[in-house]
Scaffold this motif. Structure first.
Motif, short mmCIF file in Angstrom:
data_model
loop_
_atom_site.label_atom_id
_atom_site.label_comp_id
_atom_site.label_asym_id
_atom_site.label_seq_id
_atom_site.Cartn_x
_atom_site.Cartn_y
_atom_site.Cartn_z
N TYR A 105 -12.16 15.18 -8.26
CA TYR A 105 -12.18 14.39 -9.50
C TYR A 105 -13.01 13.12 -9.30
N TYR A 106 -12.84 12.48 -8.14
CA TYR A 106 -13.63 11.29 -7.85
C TYR A 106 -14.73 11.66 -6.88
N LYS A 107 -15.93 11.14 -7.13
CA LYS A 107 -17.10 11.49 -6.31
C LYS A 107 -16.81 11.28 -4.82
N GLY A 108 -17.19 12.26 -4.02
CA GLY A 108 -17.05 12.09 -2.57
C GLY A 108 -15.75 12.61 -2.02
N GLY A 109 -14.82 13.03 -2.92
CA GLY A 109 -13.57 13.63 -2.44
C GLY A 109 -12.61 12.61 -1.85
N PHE A 110 -12.13 12.88 -0.65
CA PHE A 110 -11.09 12.05 -0.05
C PHE A 110 -11.71 10.77 0.53
N LYS A 111 -12.01 9.85 -0.35
CA LYS A 111 -12.70 8.61 0.03
C LYS A 111 -12.09 7.47 -0.78
N PRO A 112 -11.88 6.30 -0.20
CA PRO A 112 -11.23 5.23 -0.95
C PRO A 112 -12.05 4.77 -2.17
N VAL A 113 -11.32 4.39 -3.22
CA VAL A 113 -11.96 3.84 -4.42
C VAL A 113 -11.26 2.54 -4.79
N LYS A 114 -11.90 1.73 -5.65
CA LYS A 114 -11.25 0.49 -6.05
C LYS A 114 -10.70 0.59 -7.47
N ALA A 115 -9.64 -0.15 -7.68
CA ALA A 115 -8.92 -0.07 -8.96
C ALA A 115 -8.84 -1.44 -9.62
N PHE B 161 1.44 -4.18 0.65
CA PHE B 161 1.50 -2.77 1.06
C PHE B 161 0.40 -2.48 2.08
N ASP B 162 0.69 -1.51 2.96
CA ASP B 162 -0.32 -1.12 3.97
C ASP B 162 -1.37 -0.19 3.37
N GLU B 163 -0.89 0.73 2.51
CA GLU B 163 -1.79 1.72 1.92
C GLU B 163 -1.37 1.95 0.47
N VAL B 164 -2.36 2.30 -0.35
CA VAL B 164 -2.05 2.64 -1.74
C VAL B 164 -2.80 3.92 -2.07
N GLY B 165 -2.16 4.79 -2.86
CA GLY B 165 -2.82 6.03 -3.27
C GLY B 165 -2.60 6.33 -4.74
N ALA B 166 -3.58 7.02 -5.32
CA ALA B 166 -3.48 7.51 -6.70
C ALA B 166 -3.23 9.01 -6.58
N VAL B 167 -2.10 9.49 -7.11
CA VAL B 167 -1.73 10.88 -6.85
C VAL B 167 -1.57 11.68 -8.14
N THR C 198 -5.90 10.12 -3.89
CA THR C 198 -7.12 9.34 -3.72
C THR C 198 -6.72 7.99 -3.16
N PRO C 199 -7.20 7.68 -1.94
CA PRO C 199 -6.84 6.38 -1.36
C PRO C 199 -7.47 5.24 -2.20
N VAL C 200 -6.70 4.18 -2.39
CA VAL C 200 -7.19 3.01 -3.13
C VAL C 200 -7.32 1.88 -2.12
N ASN C 201 -8.53 1.35 -1.94
CA ASN C 201 -8.68 0.32 -0.90
C ASN C 201 -8.76 -1.09 -1.46
#
Ligand code: PLP
Ligand code: COI
Length: 344
Positions: free
Chosen positions: A162-172, A281-287, A294-297
């Motif tokens: 769904y997001y370009k590049g697959g399993f790669k962090p994106v910003k929100a 938080f240490d990590e955030v994800g969009a599921v 999708t990891p959110v950095n």
């Protein structure tokens, strides 16, 4: 028959977009005089509509999204379609659509996938067959009221990430000027109108360079609700934290990841999350089905950037992603009985 013995469609499986690609068949059922008809295959991608169909004017429409995979041993499996059937019933009831019985939903899904088996992406390509069930209120009518007739359609299409590049962090970006849901509104239901309401926030985020937008609770604007098309998860130490909110969609992916997290020894906290807490938080994800995890950095909120990790997906989110996708493709045992095998 094994999926691998089928001559697959001639597609560039590793580079599929998340978009519509024509397949051979869709499946339809009609509701008339208090009864749903049996699922039938159609080759035509178009539907004929009446200009006065209530779904067109009053948005009496609900839908679903789910994924089908080819497994490492050549089976074709749908991931938790029973959960989608139940959620479509819940969405339907809220907008006075007669709920589609679960067995009918599953029969229609199997029929669709079996007829389009050559479009189910081969194992190892990272792609999947995305299935979109929808139910529409039809039959000419002008006054406000539920439709007299309905059509239930399921189509499918092979998709990439769904997001370009697959399993790669994106910003929100936290959206403060628009809401997608109201406190006692339609947030927990998968109805088309919610997505129309989300278009403006989505476009606003994209314009500012954020592929994902995050909504706060519509009442106090204090707590995290969900992303535009996926649920929010936060990892803090050994905790998997996800919002309890009456205005978000109950995500099947989130529920599955919570089960996997529990198995990994994490503690699940489903509770209100103050937006300012997210910074810690240490990590955030969009599921979600389309987003997977999708990891959110980075989350931008009121002029501040909350940052997570070093630009790479975090370790816990990576483990969750691997475990979920390995279960979906049969590489790991289906110990939760989430896979529904489709005979082809
Ligand atoms: N929230 C919203 C608004 C969604 O559109 C979706 C996608 O379906 C989700 C959450 C994730 O739900 P699921 O994991 O069941 O796909
Ligand atoms: C899904 O994840 O299945 C959805 O329905 C989200 C959609 C906007 C692609």
């Amino acid at each position: 028959m094994k999926s691998q013995t089928i001559t697959k469609a001639d597609l560039d499986w590793k580079n599929l977009p998340f978009n519509y690609i024509k397949t051979d068949f869709n499946v339809r059922c009609h509701y008339k005089n208090g009864k749903w008809s049996s699922p039938e295959l159609f080759a035509d991608e178009n539907i004929q509509m009446h200009i006065a169909d209530p779904c067109l004017h009053y948005g009496q429409e609900a839908f679903e999204g789910m994924k089908v995979f080819e497994t490492v041993d050549g089976r074709i499996v749908a991931f938790r379609p029973d959960e989608n059937a139940k959620r479509l019933q819940s969405s339907s009831k809220q907008i006075l659509i007669p709920p589609i019985p679960e067995d009918l939903f599953l029969e229609a899904t199997h029929k669709l996938v079996a007829a389009n088996a050559k479009f189910v992406p081969p194992f190892g390509t990272g792609a999947s067959f995305y299935v979109r069930p929808l139910v529409l209120g039809i039959g000419p009518q002008v006054g406000l009221g539920p439709a007299a007739e309905y059509v239930f359609i399921i189509f499918g299409t092979p998709v990439g990430p769904y997001y370009k590049g697959g399993f790669k962090p994106v910003k929100a970006l936290v959206i403060e000027d628009f809401d997608r849901a109201a406190p006692l509104g339609m947030g927990p239901y998968k109805v088309g109108g919610n997505y129309a309401a989300g278009l403006i926030g989505n476009a606003f985020g994209k314009e500012k360079g954020y592929p994902i937008i995050l909504y706060l609770d519509p009442k106090e604007k204090k707590y995290v609700d969900e992303f535009g098309t996926s649920n929010f998860i936060g990892i803090s130490g050994d905790k998997y934290i996800t919002p309890a909110s009456s205005s978000i969609l109950p995500s099947i992916t989130n529920k599955s990841l919570a089960a996997i997290s529990e198995e990994m020894g994490l503690t699940i906290e489903k509770r209100q999350i103050e937006i300012n807490e997210v910074e810690n938080f240490d990590e955030v994800g969009a599921v979600g089905t389309a987003a997977v995890i999708t990891p959110v950095n980075l989350i931008h909120y009121k002029g501040r950037d909350f940052k997570f990790g070093d630009g790479q997906p975090g370790p816990v989110i990576t483990r969750l992603y691997n475990r979920l996708t390995r279960i979906q493709t049969g590489e790991d045992e289906d110990k939760f009985s989430w896979l529904d095998e489709i005979s082809i």
